[in-house]
Write a protein that holds these residues in place. Structure first.
Motif, PDB file in Angstrom:
ATOM      1  N   UNK A 111       0.791  -1.218   0.000  1.00  0.00           N
ATOM      2  CA  UNK A 111       0.000   0.000   0.000  1.00  0.00           C
ATOM      3  C   UNK A 111       0.824   1.268   0.000  1.00  0.00           C
ATOM      4  N   UNK A 112       2.130   1.141  -0.274  1.00  0.00           N
ATOM      5  CA  UNK A 112       2.994   2.316  -0.188  1.00  0.00           C
ATOM      6  C   UNK A 112       4.192   2.171  -1.120  1.00  0.00           C
ATOM      7  N   UNK A 113       4.530   3.230  -1.841  1.00  0.00           N
ATOM      8  CA  UNK A 113       5.723   3.249  -2.675  1.00  0.00           C
ATOM      9  C   UNK A 113       6.977   3.118  -1.802  1.00  0.00           C
ATOM     10  N   UNK A 114       6.929   3.759  -0.630  1.00  0.00           N
ATOM     11  CA  UNK A 114       8.096   3.744   0.264  1.00  0.00           C
ATOM     12  C   UNK A 114       8.375   2.342   0.778  1.00  0.00           C
ATOM     13  N   UNK A 115       7.341   1.658   1.282  1.00  0.00           N
ATOM     14  CA  UNK A 115       7.538   0.311   1.805  1.00  0.00           C
ATOM     15  C   UNK A 115       7.874  -0.661   0.684  1.00  0.00           C
ATOM     16  N   UNK A 116       7.287  -0.463  -0.484  1.00  0.00           N
ATOM     17  CA  UNK A 116       7.596  -1.335  -1.619  1.00  0.00           C
ATOM     18  C   UNK A 116       9.059  -1.182  -2.037  1.00  0.00           C
ATOM     19  N   UNK A 117       9.580   0.041  -1.941  1.00  0.00           N
ATOM     20  CA  UNK A 117      10.987   0.268  -2.292  1.00  0.00           C
ATOM     21  C   UNK A 117      11.909  -0.564  -1.403  1.00  0.00           C
ATOM     22  N   UNK A 118      11.537  -0.719  -0.125  1.00  0.00           N
ATOM     23  CA  UNK A 118      12.325  -1.552   0.785  1.00  0.00           C
ATOM     24  C   UNK A 118      12.235  -3.023   0.393  1.00  0.00           C
TER      25      UNK A 118
END
Length: 317
Positions: free
Chosen positions: A44-51
């Motif tokens: 649900x998040x670009x930031x968490x997906x980047x990790x």
């Protein structure tokens, strides 16, 4: 001669002008972009997906921009700080998961013989006795160079280990909370059990041996007894299925267990004994999305092949 040349030139010009342009649907989707897309949809998040995919947030944003250009539709919409799928994004998600899965399977089909390293599997001891021997034996035969580490803990703790990235895979009891991320691969009957040599199930209040307060089966057992108007008392509590089974076999208490955990000397109780029906037990496979690996994919295939008892009709239902 000139007339012939003019006719030839005119013919060539006509052919070039009417040459078919590439159809937009012949554009190939990039599996790496699709993997990132799936990660965003699941976190649900670009930031968490980047990790999860080990990329910078700007790289993730650029990948999604290029993916939307390829499909010609927006696949995300902003919802506050979260990223939600559009209707087209929802449609793409199913294809993306299948393409990424097939990509991994294709690589695995050529890499099986060369796989080595370490993979960690979490499994509650309820399922360990019944399923681990077959899984470990088959996995060891096909991947002799891989070290398999097994962690036996309750499902609720294994979910936390997966979220923290400390284990690769977990076989868990799939509940309303965990089923969103777990792939349900097996369904069993959940049963009331007592000792076949004792009459403890006739006692009032009913003495119970159950898991800890976080155990879903404990909540189900208590709520069903309350609903049936049967008084009860918690006599033994343990996160270890062996300890619960010992209390049952000793004739000290009644418990609830999945069908696969039944042991010699146990008696299954039903409506005729005054015990209400229980819902089925769903067993799911949970994956570490932060650190995907070929080893984890290979082990997951063995687990699904060994445990799956759901027909297409049952899964759809």
């Amino acid at each position: 001669m000139n007339q012939a040349s003019e006719c030839f030139s005119s013919h060539v010009s006509f052919c070039v002008m009417n040459a078919p342009e590439p159809h937009p649907m012949t554009v190939m989707l990039d599996p790496d972009q699709l993997r990132t897309f799936v990660a965003i949809a699941e976190t649900g998040s670009f930031t968490r997906a980047a990790e999860v995919v080990h990329k910078t947030q700007s790289a993730v944003s650029m990948q999604m921009k290029r993916l939307e250009e390829r499909v010609g539709r927006p696949v995300f919409m902003r919802d506050g700080r979260a990223s939600r799928l559009t209707e087209d994004g929802e449609r793409l998600l199913d294809y993306a998961r299948r393409i990424v899965k097939l990509n991994v399977e294709a690589v695995l089909s050529f890499a099986d013989a060369a796989l080595s390293g370490r993979v960690c599997l979490g499994v509650p001891d309820d399922y360990a006795d019944r399923y681990l021997p077959d899984i470990m034996a088959r996995f060891s035969r096909t991947h002799p160079s891989v070290e398999l580490t097994v962690l036996c803990e309750p499902s609720s703790e294994l979910v936390q280990h997966i979220a923290g990235g400390t284990i690769d895979l977990a076989i868990i009891t799939a509940t309303e909370i965990t089923a969103r991320n777990a792939h349900v691969i097996r369904r069993e009957r959940l049963l009331w059990v007592s000792s076949a040599r004792h009459s403890v199930h006739l006692e009032t209040p009913v003495p119970l041996a159950l898991g800890r307060t976080t155990c879903q089966w404990r909540d189900i057992a208590v709520s069903r007894l309350v609903g049936a108007g049967r008084s009860h008392r918690i006599l033994y509590t343990s996160p270890n299925s062996g300890a619960v089974a010992a209390a049952v076999l000793a004739g000290l208490a009644v418990s609830v267990l999945p069908e696969s955990a039944l042991r010699t000397g146990m008696r299954v109780l039903g409506s005729a004994d005054g015990y209400p029906p229980l819902p089925p037990c769903d067993i799911g496979l949970l994956r570490n999305r932060h650190e995907p690996s070929l080893l984890a994919d290979a082990l997951a295939q063995h687990i699904v092949q060994g445990l799956d008892n759901l027909t297409d009709a049952e899964a759809a239902q």
